[in-house]
Design an enzyme around this catalytic site. Structure first.
Site, PDB file in Angstrom:
ATOM      1  N   HIS A 132       0.811  -1.224   0.000  1.00 41.25           N
ATOM      2  CA  HIS A 132       0.000   0.000   0.000  1.00 41.25           C
ATOM      3  C   HIS A 132       0.840   1.268   0.000  1.00 41.25           C
ATOM      4  O   HIS A 132       0.310   2.368  -0.112  1.00 41.25           O
ATOM      5  CB  HIS A 132      -0.912   0.031   1.236  1.00 41.25           C
ATOM      6  CG  HIS A 132      -0.158   0.296   2.515  1.00 41.25           C
ATOM      7  ND1 HIS A 132       0.577  -0.667   3.153  1.00 41.25           N
ATOM      8  CD2 HIS A 132      -0.013   1.424   3.247  1.00 41.25           C
ATOM      9  CE1 HIS A 132       1.140  -0.154   4.227  1.00 41.25           C
ATOM     10  NE2 HIS A 132       0.809   1.121   4.316  1.00 41.25           N
TER      11      HIS A 132
HETATM   12  C1  UD1 Z   1      -1.008   6.315   5.580  1.00 42.61           C
HETATM   13  C2  UD1 Z   1       0.433   6.643   5.981  1.00 42.61           C
HETATM   14  C3  UD1 Z   1       1.312   5.429   5.778  1.00 42.61           C
HETATM   15  C4  UD1 Z   1       0.761   4.228   6.510  1.00 42.61           C
HETATM   16  C5  UD1 Z   1      -0.697   4.005   6.135  1.00 42.61           C
HETATM   17  C6  UD1 Z   1      -1.280   2.930   7.032  1.00 42.61           C
HETATM   18  C7  UD1 Z   1       1.053   8.989   5.635  1.00 42.61           C
HETATM   19  C8  UD1 Z   1       1.840   9.923   4.818  1.00 42.61           C
HETATM   20  N1  UD1 Z   1       0.966   7.730   5.173  1.00 42.61           N
HETATM   21  O1  UD1 Z   1      -0.989   5.998   4.194  1.00 42.61           O
HETATM   22  O2  UD1 Z   1       2.610   5.698   6.290  1.00 42.61           O
HETATM   23  O3  UD1 Z   1       1.524   3.104   6.168  1.00 42.61           O
HETATM   24  O4  UD1 Z   1      -1.453   5.202   6.340  1.00 42.61           O
HETATM   25  O5  UD1 Z   1      -2.313   2.243   6.425  1.00 42.61           O
HETATM   26  O6  UD1 Z   1       0.523   9.368   6.662  1.00 42.61           O
HETATM   27  N2  UD1 Z   1      -8.497   6.116   1.815  1.00 42.61           N
HETATM   28  C9  UD1 Z   1      -9.742   5.534   1.933  1.00 42.61           C
HETATM   29  N3  UD1 Z   1     -10.253   5.370   3.188  1.00 42.61           N
HETATM   30  C10 UD1 Z   1      -9.599   5.789   4.288  1.00 42.61           C
HETATM   31  C11 UD1 Z   1      -8.337   6.390   4.166  1.00 42.61           C
HETATM   32  C12 UD1 Z   1      -7.802   6.548   2.903  1.00 42.61           C
HETATM   33  O7  UD1 Z   1     -10.375   5.147   0.956  1.00 42.61           O
HETATM   34  O8  UD1 Z   1     -10.119   5.591   5.409  1.00 42.61           O
HETATM   35  C13 UD1 Z   1      -7.910   6.264   0.450  1.00 42.61           C
HETATM   36  C14 UD1 Z   1      -8.103   7.655  -0.149  1.00 42.61           C
HETATM   37  O9  UD1 Z   1      -8.271   7.499  -1.519  1.00 42.61           O
HETATM   38  C15 UD1 Z   1      -6.764   8.333   0.138  1.00 42.61           C
HETATM   39  C16 UD1 Z   1      -5.778   7.160   0.072  1.00 42.61           C
HETATM   40  O10 UD1 Z   1      -6.497   6.034   0.560  1.00 42.61           O
HETATM   41  O11 UD1 Z   1      -6.484   9.341  -0.777  1.00 42.61           O
HETATM   42  C17 UD1 Z   1      -4.535   7.363   0.888  1.00 42.61           C
HETATM   43  O12 UD1 Z   1      -4.834   7.661   2.238  1.00 42.61           O
HETATM   44  P1  UD1 Z   1      -3.794   8.486   3.168  1.00 42.61           P
HETATM   45  O13 UD1 Z   1      -4.310   8.581   4.538  1.00 42.61           O
HETATM   46  O14 UD1 Z   1      -3.389   9.729   2.473  1.00 42.61           O
HETATM   47  O15 UD1 Z   1      -2.508   7.596   3.166  1.00 42.61           O
HETATM   48  P2  UD1 Z   1      -2.325   6.033   3.338  1.00 42.61           P
HETATM   49  O16 UD1 Z   1      -1.941   5.473   1.999  1.00 42.61           O
HETATM   50  O17 UD1 Z   1      -3.478   5.448   4.038  1.00 42.61           O
HETATM   51  N1  UDP Z   2      -3.636  -5.031   9.254  1.00 42.11           N
HETATM   52  C1  UDP Z   2      -4.957  -5.460   9.465  1.00 42.11           C
HETATM   53  N2  UDP Z   2      -5.718  -5.807   8.375  1.00 42.11           N
HETATM   54  C2  UDP Z   2      -5.233  -5.770   7.101  1.00 42.11           C
HETATM   55  C3  UDP Z   2      -3.890  -5.328   6.898  1.00 42.11           C
HETATM   56  C4  UDP Z   2      -3.122  -4.951   7.992  1.00 42.11           C
HETATM   57  O1  UDP Z   2      -5.419  -5.531  10.605  1.00 42.11           O
HETATM   58  O2  UDP Z   2      -5.970  -6.105   6.164  1.00 42.11           O
HETATM   59  C5  UDP Z   2      -2.837  -4.606  10.412  1.00 42.11           C
HETATM   60  C6  UDP Z   2      -1.546  -5.377  10.617  1.00 42.11           C
HETATM   61  O3  UDP Z   2      -1.764  -6.496  11.449  1.00 42.11           O
HETATM   62  C7  UDP Z   2      -0.622  -4.343  11.277  1.00 42.11           C
HETATM   63  C8  UDP Z   2      -1.138  -3.026  10.746  1.00 42.11           C
HETATM   64  O4  UDP Z   2      -2.416  -3.280  10.180  1.00 42.11           O
HETATM   65  O5  UDP Z   2      -0.781  -4.336  12.685  1.00 42.11           O
HETATM   66  C9  UDP Z   2      -0.210  -2.477   9.701  1.00 42.11           C
HETATM   67  O6  UDP Z   2      -0.790  -1.355   9.120  1.00 42.11           O
HETATM   68  P1  UDP Z   2      -0.416  -0.823   7.672  1.00 42.11           P
HETATM   69  O7  UDP Z   2       0.223  -1.910   6.887  1.00 42.11           O
HETATM   70  O8  UDP Z   2      -1.641  -0.188   7.131  1.00 42.11           O
HETATM   71  O9  UDP Z   2       0.584   0.363   7.994  1.00 42.11           O
HETATM   72  P2  UDP Z   2       2.171   0.455   8.251  1.00 42.11           P
HETATM   73  O10 UDP Z   2       2.523  -0.472   9.355  1.00 42.11           O
HETATM   74  O11 UDP Z   2       2.851   0.146   6.956  1.00 42.11           O
HETATM   75  O12 UDP Z   2       2.352   1.890   8.595  1.00 42.11           O
END
Ligand code: UD1
Ligand code: UDP
Length: 371
Positions: free
Chosen positions: A209
């Site tokens: 992601h």
């Molecule tokens: C964010 C973090 C990343 C982390 C991830 C955990 C930053 C810069 N990035 O990335 O480090 O690994 O969270 O999962 O803070 N969206 C939805 N529903 C939601 C949230 C987001 O559909 O509830 C979609 C939207 O299209 C949005 C995109 O996901 O534009 C990205 O969301 P965003 O919160 O900007 O960053 P993540 O990729 O989730």
């Molecule tokens: N996780 C979850 N469901 C999923 C994918 C991830 O519960 O479908 C949990 C996973 O066990 C871990 C956390 O989400 O604890 C990791 O989050 P993510 O990969 O979104 O973010 P990152 O750690 O890269 O910031």
């Protein structure tokens, strides 16, 4: 103005909810006055509400509902909202966890109001400033008053940057606390393997992601091709619970996913833990998933050029392969030939208590405190 609270906990995304859940539980157990501020960076139920329900966390007192936006707009909206709440709550300490935009916003807001700031998971470094997460980590560490480093390695990175030793506390990572609190529950409650007709040890688990992977069409295509080829070679399916960012890009780039990759919705924590602990191999670009694979004893292949979790590589649990298909297949081969078990480098599951003991000895109450 309301009564001052001891602690404000800022969170906003899936990994923060999971990794701060043990801290919130420990606040409850120790009768510490705390308030949770949810920035609303994640808002889809599958990335947000489902974790509050499953981990039995109280609904946050404040939800800023900032939603998705550009980095600056999203971070600015969070900072404005957090500042108002901190002025209202007058906390002794603000806690943030990890490296998201929610963390940066909480850190800057607290620092400018001269409220003590604790950074949970301090001192992680990928040394790759093109990643937004690296900027968020470095800036947060440099304004924090308490640096909760999960390992000696992260402590060393902080010292190398000139941060004061007496502000660094090596606590372990709260992900171990979370796993200890939920692993058995997952074993008992989750029937996700049966639902997907999967046998323990006979499938792969994938997550991807990160912006640098899934926003780049070439890299995303390569990743999927590599994972697909590895799955063919070993004759297993790979389950891919897909983050909305990746799902949107899959559609936008019109990518056809290899047959053996089963794309499914994001999973709740117990089902995801079940996938992790039962998989033959985990392929990921997630930080938390690299840690969990290492702790659960499942070999990991990291679909990135670098990692801020070098401990997982050092103990032999993980290998970096980037996005090139041949390198991914080789990585899976190496993961498969891993026979030796490794030690968990992320602590003993008492990180939450150690953090609360450090932020204020006066918050220690009648329950025991683990030193
Ligand atoms: C964010 C973090 C990343 C982390 C991830 C955990 C930053 C810069 N990035 O990335 O480090 O690994 O969270 O999962 O803070 N969206 C939805 N529903 C939601 C949230 C987001 O559909 O509830 C979609 C939207 O299209 C949005 C995109 O996901 O534009 C990205 O969301 P965003 O919160 O900007 O960053 P993540 O990729 O989730
Ligand atoms: N996780 C979850 N469901 C999923 C994918 C991830 O519960 O479908 C949990 C996973 O066990 C871990 C956390 O989400 O604890 C990791 O989050 P993510 O990969 O979104 O973010 P990152 O750690 O890269 O910031």
């Amino acid at each position: 103005m309301s009564e001052p609270t001891d602690l404000v906990i800022v969170l906003g995304t899936r990994p923060e909810i999971i990794k701060l859940a043990p801290v919130i539980r420990a606040c409850e157990r120790r009768h510490i006055e705390y308030t949770v501020v949810h920035t609303g960076q994640h808002y889809s139920d599958s990335l947000d509400g489902v974790f509050f329900d499953q981990l039995e966390l109280p609904t946050p007192e404040h939800n800023l509902a900032v939603g998705s936006d550009s980095h600056a707009r999203q971070t600015a909206a969070m900072m404005t909202g957090i500042e108002d709440i901190l002025q209202e709550e007058q906390p002794e300490t603000v806690l943030v966890q990890g490296d998201t935009n929610s963390v940066l916003a909480g850190s800057i807001a607290a620092s400018k109001l001269n409220v003590d700031l604790g950074h949970v998971e301090a001192g992680l470094r990928s040394f790759d400033r093109s990643m937004p997460e690296e900027t968020n980590r470095v800036l947060t560490d440099h304004v924090a008053d308490y640096l909760f480093a999960p390992t000696d390695q992260s402590r060393q990175y902080l010292l190398d940057e000139g941060l004061p030793d007496d502000q660094i506390f090596v606590t372990g990572n709260t992900v171990v606390d979370a796993l200890q609190q939920n692993r058995e529950l997952a074993e008992r409650k989750s029937d996700v393997l049966a639902k997907l007709d999967l046998e323990r040890g006979e499938f792969g688990l994938m997550t991807a992601h990160r912006a640098e992977n899934v926003d780049n069409e070439r890299r995303f295509r390569d990743l999927l091709e590599g994972v697909g080829r590895a799955a063919e070679e070993y004759g297993f399916d790979v389950v891919y619970p897909i983050h909305p960012r990746a799902k949107n890009n899959l559609a936008e780039f019109n990518i056809e996913v290899p047959e053996r990759i089963r794309v499914i919705d994001p999973q709740d924590y117990l089902d995801f833990l079940t996938f992790e602990s039962s998989a033959a191999v985990i392929l990921t670009d997630s930080g938390g998933v690299q840690e969990e694979a290492c702790i659960l004893g499942v070999p990991c292949v990291t679909l990135r050029e670098n990692t801020e979790r070098p401990e997982t590589i050092d103990v032999g649990a993980n290998r970096l392969v980037g996005s090139e298909p041949t390198a991914i297949v080789d990585g899976v081969r190496a993961a498969y030939s891993t026979t030796q078990m490794w030690e968990n480098p992320f602590g003993d599951g008492t990180a939450a208590d150690r953090i609360l003991t450090a932020v204020s000895p006066t918050m220690e109450t009648e329950t025991e405190v683990i030193q």
